[in-house]
Design a protein around this motif. Structure first.
Motif, mmCIF file in Angstrom:
data_model
loop_
_atom_site.group_PDB
_atom_site.id
_atom_site.type_symbol
_atom_site.label_atom_id
_atom_site.label_comp_id
_atom_site.label_asym_id
_atom_site.label_seq_id
_atom_site.Cartn_x
_atom_site.Cartn_y
_atom_site.Cartn_z
ATOM 1 N N ALA A 92 22.155 -10.290 39.072
ATOM 2 C CA ALA A 92 21.414 -9.410 38.158
ATOM 3 C C ALA A 92 19.920 -9.732 38.172
ATOM 4 O O ALA A 92 19.076 -8.828 38.098
ATOM 5 N N LEU A 93 19.582 -11.011 38.273
ATOM 6 C CA LEU A 93 18.165 -11.393 38.308
ATOM 7 C C LEU A 93 17.498 -10.941 39.607
ATOM 8 O O LEU A 93 16.324 -10.546 39.605
ATOM 9 N N TRP A 94 18.215 -10.998 40.724
ATOM 10 C CA TRP A 94 17.662 -10.472 41.975
ATOM 11 C C TRP A 94 17.456 -8.960 41.867
ATOM 12 O O TRP A 94 16.470 -8.416 42.388
ATOM 13 N N ASP A 95 18.373 -8.287 41.191
ATOM 14 C CA ASP A 95 18.236 -6.846 40.980
ATOM 15 C C ASP A 95 16.966 -6.546 40.191
ATOM 16 O O ASP A 95 16.182 -5.641 40.542
ATOM 17 N N ILE A 96 16.743 -7.312 39.141
ATOM 18 C CA ILE A 96 15.529 -7.141 38.321
ATOM 19 C C ILE A 96 14.278 -7.423 39.142
ATOM 20 O O ILE A 96 13.288 -6.666 39.094
ATOM 21 N N LYS A 97 14.293 -8.502 39.914
ATOM 22 C CA LYS A 97 13.110 -8.865 40.706
ATOM 23 C C LYS A 97 12.759 -7.769 41.709
ATOM 24 O O LYS A 97 11.583 -7.433 41.915
ATOM 25 N N GLY A 98 13.792 -7.185 42.328
ATOM 26 C CA GLY A 98 13.542 -6.098 43.268
ATOM 27 C C GLY A 98 12.944 -4.882 42.597
ATOM 28 O O GLY A 98 12.036 -4.232 43.140
ATOM 29 N N LYS A 99 13.439 -4.562 41.404
ATOM 30 C CA LYS A 99 12.910 -3.408 40.679
ATOM 31 C C LYS A 99 11.461 -3.632 40.265
ATOM 32 O O LYS A 99 10.627 -2.716 40.320
ATOM 33 N N ALA A 109 9.312 -5.555 41.803
ATOM 34 C CA ALA A 109 8.499 -5.518 43.023
ATOM 35 C C ALA A 109 8.455 -4.130 43.650
ATOM 36 O O ALA A 109 7.598 -3.857 44.497
ATOM 37 N N GLY A 110 9.381 -3.250 43.251
ATOM 38 C CA GLY A 110 9.459 -1.928 43.855
ATOM 39 C C GLY A 110 10.035 -1.959 45.255
ATOM 40 O O GLY A 110 9.755 -1.074 46.068
ATOM 41 N N LEU A 111 10.887 -2.973 45.532
ATOM 42 C CA LEU A 111 11.441 -3.152 46.871
ATOM 43 C C LEU A 111 12.953 -3.367 46.799
ATOM 44 O O LEU A 111 13.459 -3.957 45.847
ATOM 45 N N PRO A 112 13.685 -2.920 47.833
ATOM 46 C CA PRO A 112 15.095 -3.303 47.917
ATOM 47 C C PRO A 112 15.201 -4.809 48.120
ATOM 48 O O PRO A 112 14.319 -5.433 48.725
ATOM 49 N N VAL A 113 16.285 -5.393 47.633
ATOM 50 C CA VAL A 113 16.408 -6.854 47.650
ATOM 51 C C VAL A 113 16.310 -7.429 49.055
ATOM 52 O O VAL A 113 15.747 -8.512 49.248
ATOM 53 N N TYR A 114 16.833 -6.728 50.058
ATOM 54 C CA TYR A 114 16.783 -7.300 51.409
ATOM 55 C C TYR A 114 15.346 -7.564 51.860
ATOM 56 O O TYR A 114 15.092 -8.484 52.656
ATOM 57 N N GLN A 115 14.391 -6.787 51.359
ATOM 58 C CA GLN A 115 12.996 -7.039 51.703
ATOM 59 C C GLN A 115 12.508 -8.359 51.104
ATOM 60 O O GLN A 115 11.688 -9.064 51.706
ATOM 61 N N LEU A 116 13.018 -8.717 49.946
ATOM 62 C CA LEU A 116 12.652 -9.989 49.325
ATOM 63 C C LEU A 116 13.286 -11.172 50.040
ATOM 64 O O LEU A 116 12.826 -12.312 49.887
ATOM 65 N N GLY A 141 20.622 1.208 51.484
ATOM 66 C CA GLY A 141 19.689 2.155 50.872
ATOM 67 C C GLY A 141 18.343 1.500 50.599
ATOM 68 O O GLY A 141 18.170 0.287 50.749
ATOM 69 N N GLU A 142 17.399 2.299 50.164
ATOM 70 C CA GLU A 142 16.029 1.826 49.993
ATOM 71 C C GLU A 142 15.579 1.817 48.533
ATOM 72 O O GLU A 142 14.385 1.669 48.253
ATOM 73 N N GLU A 143 16.502 1.967 47.590
ATOM 74 C CA GLU A 143 16.110 1.911 46.189
ATOM 75 C C GLU A 143 15.655 0.499 45.812
ATOM 76 O O GLU A 143 16.183 -0.481 46.331
ATOM 77 N N PRO A 144 14.691 0.370 44.926
ATOM 78 C CA PRO A 144 14.283 -0.962 44.469
ATOM 79 C C PRO A 144 15.462 -1.705 43.835
ATOM 80 O O PRO A 144 16.298 -1.099 43.154
ATOM 81 N N LEU A 166 25.462 -6.423 51.065
ATOM 82 C CA LEU A 166 24.793 -5.695 52.138
ATOM 83 C C LEU A 166 23.336 -6.102 52.296
ATOM 84 O O LEU A 166 22.816 -6.146 53.416
ATOM 85 N N HIS A 167 22.674 -6.397 51.192
ATOM 86 C CA HIS A 167 21.278 -6.854 51.284
ATOM 87 C C HIS A 167 21.199 -8.206 51.992
ATOM 88 O O HIS A 167 20.298 -8.427 52.811
ATOM 89 N N VAL A 168 22.142 -9.098 51.686
ATOM 90 C CA VAL A 168 22.180 -10.388 52.375
ATOM 91 C C VAL A 168 22.526 -10.185 53.848
ATOM 92 O O VAL A 168 21.881 -10.749 54.742
ATOM 93 N N ASP A 169 23.563 -9.382 54.121
ATOM 94 C CA ASP A 169 23.988 -9.115 55.495
ATOM 95 C C ASP A 169 22.850 -8.581 56.360
ATOM 96 O O ASP A 169 22.737 -8.916 57.544
ATOM 97 N N LEU A 170 22.051 -7.724 55.781
ATOM 98 C CA LEU A 170 20.978 -7.087 56.539
ATOM 99 C C LEU A 170 19.882 -8.076 56.917
ATOM 100 O O LEU A 170 19.226 -7.928 57.951
#
Length: 401
Positions: A92-99, A101-108, A364-367, A325-329
């Motif tokens: 959940a915290l990674w989800d918040i951090k991505g939002k 930052a405006g980035l999908p988690v895999y970018q982080l 997907g590319e949602e934050p 999927l974000h980790v896999d990518l």
């Protein structure tokens, strides 16, 4: 920014899921999966009583510190209940951090290492003839890898096989009892894969789940008998408490070994990885402490030529699948991702941006994670007690299910 609320949501749109939703004082929210098949309420209680109270007022940006606080700060460490609860918070915290930052988690996590995530399907049927038809359907959908499970002649039921489109072993409130015969199994499985290779040729990636049911020497015999059919992996050949047993299997067969869906930490698989006793590590986001800890496991595995093969059955919600999927990518040593489609009811409760196309899943590319929970809809599906089966040998002895 501070955490002002954390809600534990239990819902059953076809099967039970536990979800943690964290809310901040700026209105940003994040979700994490805390589902532990057959023990869902144990994790829900752990979160409600021991985790949620200490989250209020914390800075959601301090993901590593929060992970260590919940792990090192608890005298009773590890175990599936504790680590699933920690995973829900971490995700959940990674989800918040991505939002934020405006980035999908895999970018982080470092950005893409591949165009898409290769996933494998499940083909299960009572007979060899029927399973060939199921495999054909998977191939037609674009899958490049298929896990194959069939009924065993002489046994009324076996793991991985049902008459339903969605395989779900946890059903009745009390455990059902299955009967098992290793002799019947070892005789039948090589004939299954001989038929599959004859029908589909040498290039389709094939997998099989033993489900912890053999001794090391029995697993070695199975692995050797399957060598002509070039499996991508033989999953969970033995219970992993005796990790030295994997060395005996290694000495007798070149069939690759995958294990780890019931592991909860890097310490559960350290010897298997550093000893190069396995080829794929199947730990998952929800059962291994979240994105933060799963990445540690995969980084260690990369040093020893071990690839990922994360668990992804329907006992994990779309929240966990999105996180996986974000980790896999992002990771360099990705191998395969298990993917069992959820029921339409589950997909409605957990709207998500990930999608399947030509054998690949795309996050997907949602934050953030790109997944959420519809709490109003979730409330229409109350919890239903459901237990996993118990296995016995033909003489009545309790055996690993």
């Amino acid at each position: 920014m501070r955490i002002t609320e954390a809600r534990v949501i239990v819902t059953c749109p076809g099967r039970n899921f536990v979800t943690l939703k964290i809310v901040t004082d700026e209105g940003v929210t994040g979700v994490g999966d805390a589902t532990l098949n057959g023990r869902e309420l144990a994790v829900a209680a752990y979160l409600t009583e021991h985790v949620v109270p200490v989250l209020i007022g914390r800075d959601p940006a301090r993901i590593e510190d929060t992970w260590q606080y919940l792990y090192q700060g608890a005298y009773w460490r590890r175990g599936p209940v504790t680590m699933s609860a920690i995973a829900a918070v971490d995700t959940a915290l990674w989800d918040i951090k991505g939002k934020i930052a405006g980035l999908p988690v895999y970018q982080l996590l470092g950005g893409r290492s591949r165009a898409g995530v290769t996933v494998y399907a499940h083909a299960q049927a009572v007979s060899i003839e029927s399973v060939l038809s199921e495999i054909s359907s998977c191939v037609d959908l674009g899958y490049q890898a298929v896990r194959v499970q069939t009924g065993i002649p002489g046994l009324e039921s076996t793991y991985g096989v049902s008459g339903q489109a969605f395989y779900e072993p946890a059903s009745a409130a009390l455990p059902a009892e299955n009967v098992w015969s290793t002799a019947h199994y070892l005789d039948h499985v090589p004939r299954v894969f001989a038929a599959v290779r004859a029908e589909f040729g040498p290039t389709l990636r094939l997998l099989h789940d033993v489900h912890h049911r053999l001794t090391p020497i029995e697993a070695a015999r199975l692995g050797r008998s399957l060598e002509p059919y070039h499996l991508t992996w033989m999953e969970d050949p033995v219970p992993a408490e005796l990790q030295e047993g994997f060395r005996l299997i290694r000495q007798h067969t070149t069939t690759p070994i995958a294990v780890g869906e019931v592991f909860n930490s890097i310490w559960d698989c350290q010897e298997l990885i550093t000893g190069q006793l396995i080829d794929y590590i199947r730990t998952s986001v929800v059962h291994a402490g979240g994105i933060t800890h799963l990445r540690r496991i995969f980084d260690l595995a990369a040093l020893y030529h071990v690839r990922s093969g994360s668990h992804g059955a329907t006992d994990l919600s779309p929240v966990c699948m999105a996180a996986a999927l974000h980790v896999d990518l992002a990771i360099p040593n990705f191998g395969l991702q298990e993917y069992m489609r959820h029921t339409p009811e589950t997909d409605e409760v957990f709207p998500h941006s990930y999608h399947f196309e030509d054998g690949y899943l795309h996050p997907g590319e949602e934050p953030g994670l790109g997944v959420d929970i519809d709490e109003e809809l979730a409330g229409r599906y109350p919890y239903r007690p459901a237990a996993l089966p118990v296995n016995r040998l033909q003489d009545g002895t309790v055996h690993s299910w």
